[in-house]
Design a protein around this motif. Structure first.
Motif, PDB file in Angstrom:
ATOM      1  N   LYS A 154       6.000  -8.681  -3.413  1.00 25.92           N
ATOM      2  CA  LYS A 154       6.117  -8.029  -4.717  1.00 25.92           C
ATOM      3  C   LYS A 154       5.899  -6.525  -4.582  1.00 25.92           C
ATOM      4  O   LYS A 154       6.641  -5.730  -5.170  1.00 25.92           O
ATOM      5  CB  LYS A 154       5.123  -8.613  -5.716  1.00 25.92           C
ATOM      6  CG  LYS A 154       5.293  -8.006  -7.111  1.00 25.92           C
ATOM      7  CD  LYS A 154       4.484  -8.690  -8.178  1.00 25.92           C
ATOM      8  CE  LYS A 154       4.845  -8.104  -9.549  1.00 25.92           C
ATOM      9  NZ  LYS A 154       4.072  -8.739 -10.649  1.00 25.92           N
ATOM     10  N   ALA A 155       4.899  -6.123  -3.815  1.00 25.39           N
ATOM     11  CA  ALA A 155       4.657  -4.687  -3.611  1.00 25.39           C
ATOM     12  C   ALA A 155       5.862  -4.019  -2.963  1.00 25.39           C
ATOM     13  O   ALA A 155       6.204  -2.878  -3.287  1.00 25.39           O
ATOM     14  CB  ALA A 155       3.415  -4.487  -2.754  1.00 25.39           C
ATOM     15  N   ALA A 156       6.518  -4.720  -2.059  1.00 29.53           N
ATOM     16  CA  ALA A 156       7.617  -4.130  -1.299  1.00 29.53           C
ATOM     17  C   ALA A 156       8.939  -4.128  -2.050  1.00 29.53           C
ATOM     18  O   ALA A 156       9.766  -3.233  -1.843  1.00 29.53           O
ATOM     19  CB  ALA A 156       7.796  -4.876   0.023  1.00 29.53           C
ATOM     20  N   PRO A 174       7.924   9.167   3.253  1.00 30.77           N
ATOM     21  CA  PRO A 174       7.857   9.089   1.783  1.00 30.77           C
ATOM     22  C   PRO A 174       9.174   8.650   1.155  1.00 30.77           C
ATOM     23  O   PRO A 174       9.170   8.075   0.058  1.00 30.77           O
ATOM     24  CB  PRO A 174       7.472  10.512   1.363  1.00 30.77           C
ATOM     25  CG  PRO A 174       7.829  11.376   2.528  1.00 30.77           C
ATOM     26  CD  PRO A 174       7.632  10.535   3.740  1.00 30.77           C
ATOM     27  N   ALA A 175      10.294   8.877   1.848  1.00 31.87           N
ATOM     28  CA  ALA A 175      11.585   8.425   1.310  1.00 31.87           C
ATOM     29  C   ALA A 175      11.686   6.907   1.287  1.00 31.87           C
ATOM     30  O   ALA A 175      12.538   6.355   0.587  1.00 31.87           O
ATOM     31  CB  ALA A 175      12.737   9.013   2.126  1.00 31.87           C
ATOM     32  N   GLY A 176      10.819   6.237   2.036  1.00 31.67           N
ATOM     33  CA  GLY A 176      10.817   4.784   2.052  1.00 31.67           C
ATOM     34  C   GLY A 176       9.784   4.158   1.134  1.00 31.67           C
ATOM     35  O   GLY A 176       9.535   2.958   1.201  1.00 31.67           O
ATOM     36  N   GLU A 177       9.187   4.977   0.286  1.00 30.33           N
ATOM     37  CA  GLU A 177       8.098   4.503  -0.578  1.00 30.33           C
ATOM     38  C   GLU A 177       8.599   3.457  -1.580  1.00 30.33           C
ATOM     39  O   GLU A 177       9.688   3.567  -2.134  1.00 30.33           O
ATOM     40  CB  GLU A 177       7.503   5.704  -1.312  1.00 30.33           C
ATOM     41  CG  GLU A 177       6.272   5.416  -2.125  1.00 30.33           C
ATOM     42  CD  GLU A 177       5.651   6.705  -2.677  1.00 30.33           C
ATOM     43  OE1 GLU A 177       5.077   7.471  -1.879  1.00 30.33           O
ATOM     44  OE2 GLU A 177       5.797   6.954  -3.889  1.00 30.33           O
ATOM     45  N   ALA A 178       7.784   2.451  -1.823  1.00 25.55           N
ATOM     46  CA  ALA A 178       8.087   1.422  -2.813  1.00 25.55           C
ATOM     47  C   ALA A 178       7.769   1.930  -4.219  1.00 25.55           C
ATOM     48  O   ALA A 178       7.023   2.901  -4.379  1.00 25.55           O
ATOM     49  CB  ALA A 178       7.262   0.169  -2.520  1.00 25.55           C
ATOM     50  N   PRO A 179       8.309   1.298  -5.250  1.00 20.15           N
ATOM     51  CA  PRO A 179       7.983   1.711  -6.617  1.00 20.15           C
ATOM     52  C   PRO A 179       6.491   1.739  -6.918  1.00 20.15           C
ATOM     53  O   PRO A 179       6.029   2.563  -7.705  1.00 20.15           O
ATOM     54  CB  PRO A 179       8.713   0.683  -7.481  1.00 20.15           C
ATOM     55  CG  PRO A 179       9.873   0.256  -6.650  1.00 20.15           C
ATOM     56  CD  PRO A 179       9.354   0.248  -5.242  1.00 20.15           C
ATOM     57  N   CYS A 180       5.721   0.871  -6.281  1.00 24.88           N
ATOM     58  CA  CYS A 180       4.279   0.843  -6.513  1.00 24.88           C
ATOM     59  C   CYS A 180       3.565   2.011  -5.843  1.00 24.88           C
ATOM     60  O   CYS A 180       2.377   2.246  -6.111  1.00 24.88           O
ATOM     61  CB  CYS A 180       3.682  -0.480  -6.038  1.00 24.88           C
ATOM     62  SG  CYS A 180       3.734  -0.706  -4.234  1.00 24.88           S
ATOM     63  N   GLY A 181       4.245   2.747  -4.965  1.00 28.03           N
ATOM     64  CA  GLY A 181       3.646   3.889  -4.281  1.00 28.03           C
ATOM     65  C   GLY A 181       3.229   3.619  -2.857  1.00 28.03           C
ATOM     66  O   GLY A 181       2.805   4.543  -2.152  1.00 28.03           O
ATOM     67  N   ALA A 182       3.345   2.384  -2.376  1.00 26.27           N
ATOM     68  CA  ALA A 182       2.969   2.065  -0.993  1.00 26.27           C
ATOM     69  C   ALA A 182       4.044   2.549  -0.027  1.00 26.27           C
ATOM     70  O   ALA A 182       5.247   2.500  -0.332  1.00 26.27           O
ATOM     71  CB  ALA A 182       2.757   0.567  -0.831  1.00 26.27           C
ATOM     72  N   ARG A 183       3.620   3.014   1.134  1.00 26.75           N
ATOM     73  CA  ARG A 183       4.532   3.488   2.166  1.00 26.75           C
ATOM     74  C   ARG A 183       4.463   2.600   3.412  1.00 26.75           C
ATOM     75  O   ARG A 183       3.483   1.897   3.625  1.00 26.75           O
ATOM     76  CB  ARG A 183       4.210   4.932   2.557  1.00 26.75           C
ATOM     77  CG  ARG A 183       4.459   5.926   1.445  1.00 26.75           C
ATOM     78  CD  ARG A 183       4.210   7.349   1.900  1.00 26.75           C
ATOM     79  NE  ARG A 183       4.250   8.274   0.769  1.00 26.75           N
ATOM     80  CZ  ARG A 183       3.931   9.564   0.839  1.00 26.75           C
ATOM     81  NH1 ARG A 183       3.561  10.085   2.012  1.00 26.75           N
ATOM     82  NH2 ARG A 183       3.989  10.319  -0.235  1.00 26.75           N
TER      83      ARG A 183
END
Length: 439
Positions: free
Chosen positions: A308-310, A350-359
């Motif tokens: 879900k985070a990803a 940072p360009a690969g960051e998920a909507p939740c903010g996790a990298r």
């Protein structure tokens, strides 16, 4: 991968040919980097000789593409049993009458030539195995998975470096140490990704309670504090099975680490270097990850929490293919494909960051989760039980996200890896989670 659902058959054939060729170049790089003596040697009882992996990818390609898809005459039926992973454990393989390095290269070349011929004439529809070129994609992913296995064998071999690569990109500051993922349902797995493997299917709705997740994987520096404060000597942080294994194996630090006075050093593909504090820790078992999480007052995320985070995009309410969206991975998104031979510092990409903010949820290190490897509701083995079904159960823990050694063809937001909880030679790390109350 490209959106294979949208490609014409001619474009799809071109894409398959490019992926087969790109993958074989990596296999060649890994095996051409050492001499024949190194190829036939077993560098660890945990791993096959490199020459076994090389011929094995050809054997699987022959079985599924030449014989099954192509309906052609077998190339080497006499060696099927030698390269059946279920017939011979890795520790026994050096004693088998394996193909030598030149024979193995000739064999896989012959098979590949036949595959390119049949690719031109195979209808890519009308049969589940060839729909959207699935069988070809399965073989690409299988070879890439063995390439990562061969990369792990390179890490285990003694001697001077045989592989080189530039260092990964530098980190950028993380806005926060952890991110919040709201509770609620999301779509887990996939029913639409053409080359997704059977254990990723089918898509199904899962409810996940609100939780916090580390914004990046746990670093070497943070893990060193766990060691320094007696984490390996205090059984209260370990599960019963974890503590028993810690004692049996005399675990004191991640694999390949050793002390030099007041410093921690590591061996990495033949290089000896100081352990970089800002990189994600790698070569730790599930038991070590679980103990560290308990020591911090947190826990490992479940597989559903990780996915879900990803993948979950709260703006659209849908699950993406990757944390950054549906586009194929590019170098700015994630550390994949052996472009580098180590994880990037925590906070990179940072360009690969998920909507939740996790990298860094994709690439860098495989991430242990708390979940056993189990089938999804509605699971159907395809095209053979031995890919996933025989491994289901509590013996294996799920890992997610891929590592710096994982290729983009064998990694996506729904991709599931699994291994025994004691494994440390794989490129595995972790991040921690904790349950939250919304509001």
């Amino acid at each position: 991968m490209k959106d294979l659902n949208e490609l014409t058959h001619d474009r799809l054939r071109d894409h398959v040919a490019e992926e087969l060729d790109r993958t074989r170049r990596r296999s060649a790089q890994l095996t051409d980097a050492v001499d024949d003596d190194e190829l036939v040697r077993q560098h660890s009882p945990l791993m096959s000789p490199l020459v076994w992996d090389l011929a094995h990818v050809g054997s699987q390609e022959e079985l599924w593409l030449v014989r099954d898809v192509g309906g052609a005459e077998a190339v080497r039926p006499d060696i099927d049993h030698l390269y059946d992973a279920f017939q011979h454990p890795r520790a026994e393989r050096p004693q088998l009458p394996l193909l030598g390095p030149s024979e193995a290269r000739d064999y896989i070349g012959t098979v590949r030539n036949k595959v390119f011929d049949l690719l031109e004439r195979t209808p890519l529809e009308g049969r589940e195995l060839v729909e959207h070129a699935f069988a070809f994609g399965m073989i690409v992913q299988h070879e890439q998975q063995h390439d990562e296995t061969m990369l792990a064998t390179h890490q285990l071999r003694d001697g001077p470096p045989a592989l080189e690569a530039p260092p990964p990109r530098r980190a950028e500051d993380l806005p926060a140490e952890e991110v919040f993922v709201p509770g609620g349902p999301f779509t887990m797995g996939t029913s639409t990704e053409p080359w997704a493997l059977d254990n990723e299917r089918p898509a199904h709705e899962v409810h996940v309670d609100a939780f916090h997740l580390d914004a990046a994987p746990v670093t070497n520096g943070a893990y060193q504090r766990f060691i320094a404060e007696g984490g390996y000597e205090q059984p209260q942080w370990w599960s019963e099975a974890g503590w028993a294994y810690r004692n049996k194996a005399d675990l004191r630090a991640p694999r390949f680490w050793f002390r030099d006075g007041g410093r921690w050093l590591r061996r990495r593909f033949g290089h000896v270097e100081q352990v970089p504090a800002d990189e994600p820790v790698v070569h730790v078992s599930f038991h070590e990850a679980e103990a560290y999480a308990a020591w911090t007052g947190k826990r490992l995320p479940t597989e559903a929490e990780w996915e879900k985070a990803a993948r979950y995009d709260p703006a659209s309410g849908r699950s993406r293919r990757y944390p950054w969206g549906d586009a194929d991975p590019e170098p700015e998104h994630a550390n994949l494909g052996q472009r580098h031979l180590q994880p990037a510092p925590a906070g990179a990409y940072p360009a690969g960051e998920a909507p939740c903010g996790a990298r860094q949820l994709i690439g860098d290190v495989w991430e242990w989760t708390a979940s056993d490897f189990l089938p999804y509701p509605g699971f159907a083995a395809f095209p053979y039980r031995e890919y996933s079904e025989v491994f289901f159960g509590s013996d294996h823990k799920v890992l997610r996200g891929g590592s710096f050694g994982t290729d983009r063809a064998a990694c996506r937001g729904s991709f599931r890896n699994w291994d025994f909880p004691i494994r440390r030679q794989i490129f595995a790390g972790f991040r921690c989670a904790r349950t939250a109350l919304e509001g």
